[in-house]
Design an enzyme around this catalytic site. Structure first.
Site, PDB file in Angstrom:
ATOM      1  N   HIS A   1       0.650  -1.287  -0.080  1.00 18.92           N
ATOM      2  CA  HIS A   1      -0.064  -0.067   0.044  1.00 18.92           C
ATOM      3  C   HIS A   1       0.890   1.224   0.048  1.00 18.92           C
ATOM      4  CE1 HIS A   1      -3.177  -2.826   1.853  1.00 18.92           C
ATOM      5  NE2 HIS A   1      -3.403  -2.525   0.562  1.00 18.92           N
TER       6      HIS A   1
ATOM      7  N   GLU B   1       3.967  -5.783  -3.995  1.00 18.88           N
ATOM      8  CA  GLU B   1       2.914  -4.738  -4.747  1.00 18.88           C
ATOM      9  C   GLU B   1       3.135  -3.589  -3.632  1.00 18.88           C
ATOM     10  OE1 GLU B   1      -0.900  -6.452  -4.593  1.00 18.88           O
ATOM     11  OE2 GLU B   1      -1.871  -4.488  -4.517  1.00 18.88           O
TER      12      GLU B   1
ATOM     13  N   HIS C   1      -6.531  -5.827 -10.243  1.00 20.57           N
ATOM     14  CA  HIS C   1      -7.162  -5.530  -9.023  1.00 20.57           C
ATOM     15  C   HIS C   1      -8.596  -5.607  -8.959  1.00 20.57           C
ATOM     16  CE1 HIS C   1      -8.075  -2.193  -5.996  1.00 20.57           C
ATOM     17  NE2 HIS C   1      -7.273  -2.746  -5.316  1.00 20.57           N
TER      18      HIS C   1
HETATM   19 MG    MG Z   1      -3.023  -3.117  -3.390  1.00 19.82          MG
END
Ligand code: MG
Length: 376
Positions: free
Chosen positions: A204, A228, A304
């Site tokens: 994030h 990620e 996503h």
């Molecule tokens: Mg993500």
């Protein structure tokens, strides 16, 4: 055929009032109604944006998808709203043609869509034992790939409180204790489940470059499927450096929109895997274009998918139609009413989802449930 109305229908999601499910309905003078979904962090902005863009489209032919998209894009349409509307236009086109959307996109390259379990850890304490247990339960349900969030392992109190904001002090560093906590849980899952289960870690956008390098290096022995958003996406040169220095593949793109934003990611080598979101990146056809560009760099696409079932259905059609599809996100332990919102639930079996077979998106909204869980 003419568009007669466009409206947004917000429904509560699991982080209400954050991340509502914002469904989009496009009506026509021939009675065909298309459904879409727009990804948003809050309800108000995107509902207004859907209304604004919807007004531009009244009286237009809903089957001229590319032309309408391009006109709205050039007028500065907000991309989540435009994505939701575009998905609804494809739903209309599929119903008119009597075919599933993936068929109109060139047919299915993949007959079943492999998904990974995000949120498998919900309800776990951030300890290796608890994560190992939750991961084993997800694998027992048939999942062959899992994704962890780094957030739970960061020190409470300095844990990030908002996306792109790593805690009250705004620091982006990571301590040795935090690196160790992440590593121990990844190691416990890897050891317990063996080498074949795919694992990804979502950060994030939490870290600075040295912190991301340190965490990434600590995780190299565990052969992650991807690492990620370890740093923010604002500096693609920094991401390219990270990608070149780590053996773990870097995955970015859930907040990026349109082929124009992804172009530079490819050109700079800023990621090895991309994860655009159909409900935000521009819609179904834009996802197809982004995926085609990615393919010229031998970059796979792992879309996503975070909120509602209409976005999932749209994602399935896109995933089926792109040769370089890798895997689709699936939320485990989501709100119990998610499956009620459509006439047929989208089922995961053996870690995969079936393609919808009915015309258009292949699922319809269950309006009684939509009203019951409606967000205002
Ligand atoms: Mg993500």
């Amino acid at each position: 055929m003419k568009i007669t109305h466009v409206r947004a229908i917000p429904v509560k999601g699991r982080h209400w009032p954050r991340f509502p499910m914002v469904f989009v309905e496009v009506g026509t003078d021939e009675g065909v109604v298309g459904i879409g979904e727009a990804l948003a962090f809050q309800t108000t902005g995107v509902v207004q944006s859907v209304e604004t863009v919807g007004e531009w489209l009244l009286g237009e032919n809903p089957l001229q998808i590319e032309r309408l998209w391009e006109r709205c894009f050039r007028r500065g349409a907000e991309l989540s709203a435009l994505s939701g509307i575009e998905i609804a236009l494809w739903d209309i086109a599929g119903q008119v043609a009597g075919m599933p959307i993936y068929q109109l996109l060139g047919g299915a390259c993949h007959d079943r869509i492999r998904v990974y379990a995000d949120g498998f850890f919900r309800g776990a304490t951030p300890t290796p034992e608890s994560y190992r247990e939750k991961a084993a339960a997800a694998v027992a349900q048939g999942f062959t790939a899992l994704k962890l969030d780094v957030d739970d392992f960061l020190t409470p109190g300095v844990r990030k409180v908002l996306i792109r904001c790593h805690g009250d002090a705004l620091g982006r560093g990571i301590t040795n204790a935090e690196v160790r906590r992440v590593e121990e849980s990844v190691a416990a899952i890897r050891e317990h489940l063996g080498p074949e289960v795919d694992l990804a870690l979502d950060c994030h956008w939490a870290f600075d470059l040295p912190g991301a390098l340190r965490l990434g290096r600590a995780l190299e022995p565990y052969h992650l499927m991807w690492f990620e958003d370890p740093i923010p996406s604002g500096n693609l040169a920094a991401l390219a450096r990270l990608a070149s220095e780590l053996s773990v593949p870097i995955c970015i793109g859930e907040a990026l929109c349109t082929r124009f934003q992804f172009r530079e990611v490819f050109e700079r080598g800023a990621a090895s895997i991309i994860m655009p979101d159909v409900a935000r990146a521009g819609g179904i056809l834009e996802m197809k274009k982004i995926a085609a560009m990615a393919d010229t760099y031998y970059i796979p696409v792992a879309p996503h998918d975070m909120v509602g079932p209409i976005a999932t259905a749209a994602s399935l059609h896109v995933c089926a139609s792109i040769p370089n599809f890798l895997i689709l996100e699936h939320q485990m332990n989501d709100v119990p009413w998610r499956d009620e919102l459509t006439d047929e639930p989208l089922v995961v079996r053996d870690g995969q989802m079936e393609l919808p077979t009915r015309p258009g998106l292949g699922v319809r909204l269950n309006y009684a449930a939509v009203e019951k869980y409606r967000a205002e």
